[in-house]
Design a protein around this motif. Structure first.
Motif, PDB file in Angstrom:
ATOM      1  N   GLY A   1      42.984  60.152  -8.337  1.00 32.30           N
ATOM      2  CA  GLY A   1      43.156  59.989  -9.934  1.00 32.30           C
ATOM      3  C   GLY A   1      43.239  58.432 -10.239  1.00 32.30           C
ATOM      4  O   GLY A   1      43.315  57.361  -9.194  1.00 32.30           O
ATOM      5  N   TYR A   2      43.075  58.028 -11.312  1.00 36.31           N
ATOM      6  CA  TYR A   2      43.128  56.557 -12.052  1.00 36.31           C
ATOM      7  C   TYR A   2      44.340  56.549 -12.852  1.00 36.31           C
ATOM      8  O   TYR A   2      45.036  57.545 -13.476  1.00 36.31           O
ATOM      9  CB  TYR A   2      41.845  56.260 -12.991  1.00 36.31           C
ATOM     10  CG  TYR A   2      40.849  56.144 -12.244  1.00 36.31           C
ATOM     11  CD1 TYR A   2      40.328  54.682 -11.740  1.00 36.31           C
ATOM     12  CD2 TYR A   2      39.949  57.295 -11.825  1.00 36.31           C
ATOM     13  CE1 TYR A   2      39.052  54.715 -11.240  1.00 36.31           C
ATOM     14  CE2 TYR A   2      38.755  57.147 -11.127  1.00 36.31           C
ATOM     15  CZ  TYR A   2      38.293  55.776 -10.738  1.00 36.31           C
ATOM     16  OH  TYR A   2      37.028  55.444 -10.037  1.00 36.31           O
ATOM     17  N   TYR A   3      44.983  55.391 -13.016  1.00 34.51           N
ATOM     18  CA  TYR A   3      45.758  54.997 -13.835  1.00 34.51           C
ATOM     19  C   TYR A   3      45.616  53.740 -14.501  1.00 34.51           C
ATOM     20  O   TYR A   3      45.662  52.520 -13.799  1.00 34.51           O
ATOM     21  CB  TYR A   3      47.200  55.262 -13.078  1.00 34.51           C
ATOM     22  CG  TYR A   3      48.507  54.914 -14.104  1.00 34.51           C
ATOM     23  CD1 TYR A   3      48.966  55.757 -14.914  1.00 34.51           C
ATOM     24  CD2 TYR A   3      49.251  53.873 -13.934  1.00 34.51           C
ATOM     25  CE1 TYR A   3      50.062  55.221 -15.716  1.00 34.51           C
ATOM     26  CE2 TYR A   3      50.280  53.450 -14.718  1.00 34.51           C
ATOM     27  CZ  TYR A   3      50.587  54.219 -15.668  1.00 34.51           C
ATOM     28  OH  TYR A   3      51.731  54.067 -16.514  1.00 34.51           O
ATOM     29  N   GLN A   4      45.582  53.539 -15.964  1.00 35.17           N
ATOM     30  CA  GLN A   4      45.552  52.226 -16.548  1.00 35.17           C
ATOM     31  C   GLN A   4      47.185  51.822 -16.609  1.00 35.17           C
ATOM     32  O   GLN A   4      47.918  52.329 -17.180  1.00 35.17           O
ATOM     33  CB  GLN A   4      45.008  52.543 -18.008  1.00 35.17           C
ATOM     34  CG  GLN A   4      43.482  52.981 -17.841  1.00 35.17           C
ATOM     35  CD  GLN A   4      42.715  51.770 -17.433  1.00 35.17           C
ATOM     36  OE1 GLN A   4      41.863  52.017 -16.459  1.00 35.17           O
ATOM     37  NE2 GLN A   4      42.855  50.683 -18.255  1.00 35.17           N
ATOM     38  N   THR A   5      47.256  50.418 -16.517  1.00 36.02           N
ATOM     39  CA  THR A   5      48.580  49.971 -16.599  1.00 36.02           C
ATOM     40  C   THR A   5      48.400  48.347 -17.007  1.00 36.02           C
ATOM     41  O   THR A   5      47.499  47.638 -17.129  1.00 36.02           O
ATOM     42  CB  THR A   5      49.282  49.941 -14.958  1.00 36.02           C
ATOM     43  OG1 THR A   5      50.756  49.313 -15.322  1.00 36.02           O
ATOM     44  CG2 THR A   5      48.500  48.931 -14.136  1.00 36.02           C
ATOM     45  N   THR A   6      49.504  48.042 -17.639  1.00 38.66           N
ATOM     46  CA  THR A   6      49.372  46.609 -18.203  1.00 38.66           C
ATOM     47  C   THR A   6      50.448  45.986 -17.202  1.00 38.66           C
ATOM     48  O   THR A   6      50.740  44.789 -17.339  1.00 38.66           O
ATOM     49  CB  THR A   6      50.443  46.604 -19.509  1.00 38.66           C
ATOM     50  OG1 THR A   6      51.578  47.351 -19.508  1.00 38.66           O
ATOM     51  CG2 THR A   6      49.648  47.343 -20.450  1.00 38.66           C
ATOM     52  N   GLY A   7      50.935  46.692 -16.216  1.00 41.88           N
ATOM     53  CA  GLY A   7      51.937  45.785 -15.315  1.00 41.88           C
ATOM     54  C   GLY A   7      51.174  45.514 -13.933  1.00 41.88           C
ATOM     55  O   GLY A   7      49.974  45.361 -14.185  1.00 41.88           O
ATOM     56  N   ASP A   8      51.722  45.204 -12.883  1.00 45.83           N
ATOM     57  CA  ASP A   8      50.916  44.843 -11.713  1.00 45.83           C
ATOM     58  C   ASP A   8      50.718  46.124 -10.892  1.00 45.83           C
ATOM     59  O   ASP A   8      51.216  46.842 -10.656  1.00 45.83           O
ATOM     60  CB  ASP A   8      52.110  44.094 -10.735  1.00 45.83           C
ATOM     61  CG  ASP A   8      52.499  42.832 -11.599  1.00 45.83           C
ATOM     62  OD1 ASP A   8      51.672  42.139 -12.014  1.00 45.83           O
ATOM     63  OD2 ASP A   8      53.502  42.395 -11.339  1.00 45.83           O
ATOM     64  N   VAL A   9      49.410  45.551 -10.371  1.00 39.17           N
ATOM     65  CA  VAL A   9      48.817  46.646  -9.229  1.00 39.17           C
ATOM     66  C   VAL A   9      48.911  46.390  -7.924  1.00 39.17           C
ATOM     67  O   VAL A   9      48.845  45.157  -7.544  1.00 39.17           O
ATOM     68  CB  VAL A   9      47.070  46.877  -9.636  1.00 39.17           C
ATOM     69  CG1 VAL A   9      46.491  47.450  -8.848  1.00 39.17           C
ATOM     70  CG2 VAL A   9      46.964  47.152 -10.996  1.00 39.17           C
ATOM     71  N   LEU A  10      49.523  47.341  -7.253  1.00 36.16           N
ATOM     72  CA  LEU A  10      49.701  47.412  -5.894  1.00 36.16           C
ATOM     73  C   LEU A  10      48.639  48.218  -5.097  1.00 36.16           C
ATOM     74  O   LEU A  10      48.656  49.345  -5.196  1.00 36.16           O
ATOM     75  CB  LEU A  10      51.091  47.740  -5.310  1.00 36.16           C
ATOM     76  CG  LEU A  10      52.251  47.137  -6.042  1.00 36.16           C
ATOM     77  CD1 LEU A  10      53.662  48.001  -5.725  1.00 36.16           C
ATOM     78  CD2 LEU A  10      52.485  45.922  -5.827  1.00 36.16           C
ATOM     79  N   ASP A  11      47.903  47.441  -4.339  1.00 32.22           N
ATOM     80  CA  ASP A  11      46.631  48.343  -3.533  1.00 32.22           C
ATOM     81  C   ASP A  11      46.353  47.469  -2.177  1.00 32.22           C
ATOM     82  O   ASP A  11      45.259  46.706  -2.459  1.00 32.22           O
ATOM     83  CB  ASP A  11      45.620  48.533  -4.528  1.00 32.22           C
ATOM     84  CG  ASP A  11      44.575  49.382  -3.985  1.00 32.22           C
ATOM     85  OD1 ASP A  11      44.749  50.000  -2.781  1.00 32.22           O
ATOM     86  OD2 ASP A  11      43.666  49.824  -4.726  1.00 32.22           O
ATOM     87  N   PRO A  12      46.894  47.600  -1.364  1.00 28.95           N
ATOM     88  CA  PRO A  12      46.475  46.907  -0.141  1.00 28.95           C
ATOM     89  C   PRO A  12      45.359  47.222   0.544  1.00 28.95           C
ATOM     90  O   PRO A  12      44.574  46.544   1.164  1.00 28.95           O
ATOM     91  CB  PRO A  12      47.774  47.308   1.068  1.00 28.95           C
ATOM     92  CG  PRO A  12      48.718  47.845   0.027  1.00 28.95           C
ATOM     93  CD  PRO A  12      48.072  48.479  -1.117  1.00 28.95           C
ATOM     94  N   ALA A  13      44.844  48.623   0.188  1.00 26.17           N
ATOM     95  CA  ALA A  13      43.545  49.106   0.782  1.00 26.17           C
ATOM     96  C   ALA A  13      42.304  48.703  -0.187  1.00 26.17           C
ATOM     97  O   ALA A  13      41.271  48.701   0.167  1.00 26.17           O
ATOM     98  CB  ALA A  13      43.619  50.685   1.206  1.00 26.17           C
ATOM     99  N   GLY A  14      42.642  48.442  -1.336  1.00 23.18           N
ATOM    100  CA  GLY A  14      41.447  48.135  -2.648  1.00 23.18           C
ATOM    101  C   GLY A  14      41.124  46.897  -2.531  1.00 23.18           C
ATOM    102  O   GLY A  14      41.687  45.840  -1.873  1.00 23.18           O
ATOM    103  N   SER A  15      40.539  46.468  -3.656  1.00 20.72           N
ATOM    104  CA  SER A  15      40.022  45.185  -3.875  1.00 20.72           C
ATOM    105  C   SER A  15      41.205  44.207  -4.025  1.00 20.72           C
ATOM    106  O   SER A  15      41.081  42.969  -3.577  1.00 20.72           O
ATOM    107  CB  SER A  15      39.158  44.957  -5.032  1.00 20.72           C
ATOM    108  OG  SER A  15      39.669  45.752  -6.188  1.00 20.72           O
ATOM    109  N   SER A  16      42.298  44.587  -4.659  1.00 16.94           N
ATOM    110  CA  SER A  16      43.290  43.833  -4.800  1.00 16.94           C
ATOM    111  C   SER A  16      43.938  43.587  -3.620  1.00 16.94           C
ATOM    112  O   SER A  16      44.986  42.515  -3.423  1.00 16.94           O
ATOM    113  CB  SER A  16      44.409  44.237  -5.798  1.00 16.94           C
ATOM    114  OG  SER A  16      45.190  45.214  -4.958  1.00 16.94           O
ATOM    115  N   GLY A  17      43.741  44.148  -2.490  1.00 12.95           N
ATOM    116  CA  GLY A  17      44.126  43.722  -1.106  1.00 12.95           C
ATOM    117  C   GLY A  17      43.550  42.500  -0.430  1.00 12.95           C
ATOM    118  O   GLY A  17      44.039  42.307   0.659  1.00 12.95           O
ATOM    119  N   SER A  18      42.505  42.194  -0.913  1.00 16.50           N
ATOM    120  CA  SER A  18      41.839  41.139  -0.384  1.00 16.50           C
ATOM    121  C   SER A  18      42.196  39.662  -0.179  1.00 16.50           C
ATOM    122  O   SER A  18      41.897  38.691   0.018  1.00 16.50           O
ATOM    123  CB  SER A  18      40.344  40.928  -0.832  1.00 16.50           C
ATOM    124  OG  SER A  18      40.484  40.885  -2.210  1.00 16.50           O
ATOM    125  N   ALA A  19      43.590  39.864  -1.002  1.00 15.74           N
ATOM    126  CA  ALA A  19      44.374  38.257  -0.970  1.00 15.74           C
ATOM    127  C   ALA A  19      44.422  37.694   0.229  1.00 15.74           C
ATOM    128  O   ALA A  19      44.716  38.431   1.450  1.00 15.74           O
ATOM    129  CB  ALA A  19      45.540  38.591  -1.631  1.00 15.74           C
TER     130      ALA A  19
END
Lengths: 339, 381
Positions: free
Chosen positions: A44-62
């Motif tokens: 599923g999806y979730y829309q948030t105004t907070g921070d996203v934690l996703d080590p396996a997704g695109s935000s994990g590329s840091a």
């Protein structure tokens, strides 16, 4: 001043205001800021105004301070010279340290113990019969050593001579037998020294080279970041899920050779499963005849194998531990097969 | 004069400033360990939400979330950085299955994982109009109606002789004493199970109970003083104090019921409601007892019943939709302080109406029977 009626009225007023506040607070969070999406890939999806934690997704590329893509195809052949008797001498300088903290997964910092500042340590590569000379310098705060798998004299085994902080040692041995080996620190408590990252791959090529291929190294490891004797993360080449957001590009129809080593501490039975293909498996790489043609190999700590395969169809193919716990804690990656 | 009051504060400020000065390593002994509490877990449509609080000594950053120790994508609202005691909501899109156990975890930036297990996933009630009115109905059942039923004892209490009247007044005091102890025990249990050590749960309970007790004591004394010379008003004032005390106590009961509904203990909740209904009928008795010798207006009686009973409705809302364990123990402690104050007020009233002597047979018997009756009704909950 304190008439009962007044008190009664004020008590009721307080109760009313309290109820209104309680109910209105339920709806108070419905404000719209800049929204980001959490994509749970099938959950599923979730829309948030907070921070996203996703080590396996695109935000994990840091940037994490570890470079799995660079490590993948980097082989260190050492400073090469030829001895009077014609033997090739390969010299390496290895610096052990235990004072660094690295971001081993996006946002997670861990005290890593390293050879030459990386996890895993540099891949050392030589040809059978070469003389290898390793100059170990201990820049850390604990004693360390280097123990190589392979054939060598007892004094070069890295077990009895522990190198104290500030100390140095020179290991010298011939590269034999050909195959896929590894090295690691062998100082007690061994579990601590290995789980913090003091290990690397050691490849000895046969005198007759293997067929040309797209070669890469994969070291399966884990991190016990809260020191409870269980891994919090499992990875291949040091960063959980790294090859999910940075797929490894390979060519359709070209032979791929993976030097796969398992150094996993604590729960040491690890494995490698390839999607959409099977591979020829050369256990320890000490024989030119494959032991198996499969898509699953299971190894305990210190075991290793060479995997050879060629993709017929382009596209994205996963590879991961077929132990779902490991896979879902970081040991998952992707090949991108190009035309 | 003012300077002499301020000088110690200035010196104290200077000392604190010196200790906290950046670079002052004097007191950097040991490693501060992070601590994150997961206070509440909600199971929503296609997602799980965990309410977390930083109960450690320093700010923390949440690096990742997991379900059953498997790393999952998640959102942290409002921010992944939590100052000391700050809270956040971790939302995980997840197709959870009703009735299965789950463990939800978060990992801080230094790699330490904190987790909380839920025995069986149950859809968390959402505060829509239907739920709000359902909870209001529950609050009415456990709070308002039983207290009103109890008020029907008024004509009976009226006709009693002085010793019997003393007995029933003391019975009331016994009931309330028991409720107060019960609330403190309950608060202590919640504090041990769900409240992080950093909040000093037990001390917080004691403080809230004592402060409430003292504040109500003061208000009550002013109230009774103000009504001096008018006997009806005086006893009504006591009844009003009893009603307020019981109201605060019923707020705590509402919290318990709302809380039980939220964590999916629905069967328990039905039982809880029947138990509380029986239990709370005795509270109506406590309100009418001090007024037995007067003729209060029916409207006043109803008003007292509402003051005592309606907070249960508010309690179910808070417990069901917004409660944190910290709020729960504070409310329970306030309720306890309130009923202890009422016990003192009733004690004074009894001793005054029986000629200055408190420890008479009917009084002792009343107290004992009151506590025993309460104990027996708690067995139903």
């Amino acid at each position: 001043m304190f008439s009962p009626k007044l008190l009664l009225i004020s008590a009721i007023a307080v109760a009313l205001v309290g109820s209104i506040l309680a109910i209105s607070s339920l709806y108070a969070n419905a404000q719209n800021d800049e929204e980001k999406a959490v994509n749970s890939r099938g959950m599923g999806y979730y829309q948030t105004t907070g921070d996203v934690l996703d080590p396996a997704g695109s935000s994990g590329s840091a940037s994490t301070g570890i470079e799995p893509m660079k490590y993948l195809r980097t082989f260190n052949y050492g400073r090469v010279s030829t001895l009077p008797n014609g033997t090739t001498l390969r010299e390496f300088t290895m610096i052990a340290d235990d004072r660094q903290t690295m971001e081993i997964s996006p946002g997670v910092h861990y005290n890593v113990w390293t050879f030459n500042g990386t996890i895993p340590g540099p891949t050392i590569r030589a040809t059978e019969g070469d003389l290898i000379r390793i100059h170990l310098i201990n820049n850390g705060t604990h004693p360390h050593s280097m123990h190589f798998h392979g054939i060598h004299r007892a004094e070069m085994d890295g077990v009895f001579e522990t190198i104290n902080p500030g100390g140095q040692f020179i290991y010298e041995f011939y590269a034999e037998p050909y195959g896929l080996h590894l090295y690691h620190c062998h100082v007690q408590p061994l579990e601590e020294h290995i789980s913090h990252g003091l290990y690397g791959v050691y490849i000895v090529d046969p005198k007759t080279p293997r067929p040309d291929a797209d070669e890469m190294v994969m070291m399966m490891n884990g991190y016990d970041t809260d020191s409870d004797g269980e891994n919090n993360f499992y990875t291949v080449n040091g960063v959980p899920f790294y090859y999910m957001h940075h797929p490894i590009e390979i060519e359709k129809g070209r032979l791929v050779r993976v030097y796969l080593v398992n150094i996993l501490e604590f729960d040491q039975i690890n494995n490698f499963h390839l999607h959409g293909n099977l591979y020829h498996l050369y256990r320890t790489g000490t024989d030119m005849e494959p032991d198996d043609y499969t898509d699953m190999v299971t190894m305990s700590q210190g075991e290793r194998a060479i995997l050879e395969f060629t993709y017929q169809y382009p596209g994205q193919y996963m590879f991961h531990a077929h132990k779902t716990e490991f896979a879902e804690k970081g040991w998952t990656g992707m090949f991108l097969v190009k035309e | 004069m003012i300077a002499s009051a301020i000088i110690p504060l200035v010196v104290l400020g200077a000392m604190v400033g010196f200790l906290l000065w950046p670079g002052n390593g004097l007191l950097n002994i040991g490693t501060p360990l992070p601590d994150v509490s997961i206070e509440r877990i909600e199971f929503l449509d296609g997602r799980i939400a965990a309410h977390i609080r930083n109960t450690g000594p320093q700010a923390v950053e949440i690096a990742q979330a997991d379900v059953n120790d498997r790393i999952v994508p998640a959102a942290v609202e409002p921010s992944k950085t939590l100052g000391r005691f700050a809270e956040a909501k971790v939302v995980i899109p997840f197709q959870w299955i009703k009735g299965l156990p789950y463990e939800i975890g978060v990992t801080t930036s230094d790699g330490v994982r904190f987790a909380k297990a839920v025995a069986a996933a149950t859809p968390t009630p959402q505060p829509d109009a239907g739920r709000v009115s359902l909870f209001a109905l529950l609050g009415t059942y456990v709070g308002v109606i039983p207290v009103m039923i109890g008020l029907l004892w008024y004509p009976f209490i009226r006709r009693l002789s002085q010793p019997k009247y003393s007995f029933f007044l003391s019975l009331t005091a016994g009931l309330l004493l028991f409720l107060g102890i019960d609330a403190l025990v309950e608060a202590n249990e919640i504090s041990l199970e769900n409240v992080a050590g950093a909040f000093n749960g037990q001390v917080m309970i004691t403080t809230a109970a004592l402060v409430t007790f003292l504040a109500l004591m003061y208000v009550s004394d002013r109230l009774v003083d103000g009504a001096k010379g008018r006997v009806i008003q005086g006893s009504f004032a006591i009844a009003l104090m009893v009603a307020i005390g019981i109201g605060l106590h019923n707020l705590g009961e509402g919290l318990a019921i709302g809380g039980a509904m939220v964590v999916g203990e629905v069967a328990l909740s039905t039982f809880l409601i029947v138990g509380f209904t029986l239990h709370n009928t005795t509270e109506g008795l406590a309100i009418v007892a001090p007024m037995a010798k007067e003729k209060p207006k029916i409207a006043y009686l109803v008003a007292l019943g509402i003051i005592a009973g309606a907070p249960a409705i508010l309690g179910t809302w808070i417990g069901g939709f917004v409660a944190s364990p910290v709020a729960s123990i504070v409310f329970l402690a306030i309720g306890a302080g309130a009923v202890f104050q009422v016990v003192v007020v009733i004690g004074r009233f009894v001793s005054r109406s029986s000629g200055g002597k408190l420890l008479k047979g009917p009084v002792i018997a009343g107290l004992a029977v009151g506590m025993l009756v309460m104990y027996l009704t708690t067995l139903l909950i």
